[in-house]
Design a protein around this motif. Sequence first.
Motif, PDB file in Angstrom:
ATOM      1  N   GLY A  24       8.277  35.451 -32.251  1.00 20.63           N
ATOM      2  CA  GLY A  24       8.232  34.080 -31.542  1.00 20.63           C
ATOM      3  C   GLY A  24       8.624  34.005 -30.433  1.00 20.63           C
ATOM      4  O   GLY A  24       8.216  32.832 -29.478  1.00 20.63           O
ATOM      5  N   VAL A  25       9.862  34.883 -29.926  1.00 21.57           N
ATOM      6  CA  VAL A  25      10.328  34.654 -28.175  1.00 21.57           C
ATOM      7  C   VAL A  25       9.657  35.400 -27.245  1.00 21.57           C
ATOM      8  O   VAL A  25       8.997  35.849 -27.183  1.00 21.57           O
ATOM      9  N   ASN A  26       9.164  34.565 -26.359  1.00 23.90           N
ATOM     10  CA  ASN A  26       8.283  34.393 -25.175  1.00 23.90           C
ATOM     11  C   ASN A  26       9.335  35.652 -24.293  1.00 23.90           C
ATOM     12  O   ASN A  26      10.062  34.694 -23.464  1.00 23.90           O
ATOM     13  N   VAL A  27       9.065  36.800 -24.344  1.00 29.10           N
ATOM     14  CA  VAL A  27       9.913  37.214 -23.388  1.00 29.10           C
ATOM     15  C   VAL A  27      10.091  37.290 -21.690  1.00 29.10           C
ATOM     16  O   VAL A  27      10.684  37.952 -20.968  1.00 29.10           O
ATOM     17  N   ARG A  28       8.885  37.234 -21.814  1.00 25.41           N
ATOM     18  CA  ARG A  28       8.209  37.383 -20.674  1.00 25.41           C
ATOM     19  C   ARG A  28       9.416  36.215 -19.954  1.00 25.41           C
ATOM     20  O   ARG A  28       9.475  36.113 -18.511  1.00 25.41           O
ATOM     21  N   VAL A  29       9.060  34.393 -20.832  1.00 22.24           N
ATOM     22  CA  VAL A  29      10.355  33.382 -19.854  1.00 22.24           C
ATOM     23  C   VAL A  29      11.578  34.411 -19.440  1.00 22.24           C
ATOM     24  O   VAL A  29      12.265  33.556 -18.670  1.00 22.24           O
ATOM     25  N   VAL A  30      12.198  34.285 -20.825  1.00 20.75           N
ATOM     26  CA  VAL A  30      13.568  35.087 -20.777  1.00 20.75           C
ATOM     27  C   VAL A  30      13.893  35.715 -19.478  1.00 20.75           C
ATOM     28  O   VAL A  30      14.392  35.394 -19.108  1.00 20.75           O
ATOM     29  N   PHE A  31      12.697  37.362 -19.706  1.00 16.08           N
ATOM     30  CA  PHE A  31      13.699  37.985 -18.413  1.00 16.08           C
ATOM     31  C   PHE A  31      13.430  36.913 -16.843  1.00 16.08           C
ATOM     32  O   PHE A  31      13.807  37.494 -16.120  1.00 16.08           O
ATOM     33  N   THR A  32      12.281  36.397 -17.389  1.00 15.24           N
ATOM     34  CA  THR A  32      12.054  35.423 -15.814  1.00 15.24           C
ATOM     35  C   THR A  32      13.285  34.457 -14.806  1.00 15.24           C
ATOM     36  O   THR A  32      13.870  34.257 -14.270  1.00 15.24           O
ATOM     37  N   VAL A  33      13.920  34.095 -16.428  1.00 13.14           N
ATOM     38  CA  VAL A  33      14.632  33.215 -15.739  1.00 13.14           C
ATOM     39  C   VAL A  33      16.668  34.246 -16.395  1.00 13.14           C
ATOM     40  O   VAL A  33      16.944  33.471 -14.878  1.00 13.14           O
ATOM     41  N   ILE A  34      16.439  35.007 -16.551  1.00 12.52           N
ATOM     42  CA  ILE A  34      17.550  35.641 -15.928  1.00 12.52           C
ATOM     43  C   ILE A  34      17.926  36.615 -14.541  1.00 12.52           C
ATOM     44  O   ILE A  34      18.238  36.451 -13.930  1.00 12.52           O
TER      45      ILE A  34
END
Length: 286
Positions: A182-192
Amino acid sequence: MEQVLLVTLNGLTLAGVYFLVASGLTLIFGLMRVITLAHGTSFLLGGYLGYVIATATGNWVIGALGGAIAVGFLGLLIYHGLIRRFQNDDMRVALITLGVAIIGTDLMMASFGGLATQVPIEANVRQGVDVPFIGQYPLIRLLVLGIAIVVGVALTLFISRTRFGSRVRAGVDDSQMASATGVNVRVVFTVIFFLGSALAGFAGVVGGTLFPLQPGQDGTYLLYSLVVVIVGGMGSIPGAAVGAVLVGLVSQYTLVLAPTYALVLTFALMVVVLAFRPQGILGRTA
């Protein structure tokens, strides 16, 4: 003894600038495994934007925040428009970001010229303060060191102690499994990527306050950032701090003891670390 303490303090304050630049690269290159060669360009652009904003507003803080945020959003455009679809192709990403760096450098040369400029700050900050066993020492250099410490502690707590930080670590270790949970990896990488680019821009303002901004610094700070990240260990904020301190001290002491070989010995540090600990001082074994 006084000279030794002075050179050491110079190395530590210089390490503060190196850490601020390398911390952004640690997030992008170390965590996301994205080889961006435009990180030095982000540093220089942030410095120039901070110079423009601080000059227009008369406020250094606004200039620093403006430069960081602007470079952060520009990094997002580059990531989503050029990098994300090729993220797993290291060579293509390296070539794309190299092209961005070359274009960005030329545009900055055309916009800001080739003259050295320095980000303005209150005059009392550039004055000297009494430091035990050293004497008068520029307050601005001590503030740079303090800013680097605060940023380092904040990033370490953010990555290791927050829920979002755990999602970042999960996405780095196994993005497919993280997505399945359930982790939105795309959003996580965008923030990073935004945070890493913003840190580069902020470092440009800080570095441009301490030293004059001029063409060519983008390549220099990119190289030093890579050395810091490799020496400290990819993906490790404490490792980047250790690497920055070592690089800063080695560069300053060699400038005093063997100025002709200063650059060579600084990069020799990286070679020695890679020979005995390929993952870096605080890096994890793959």
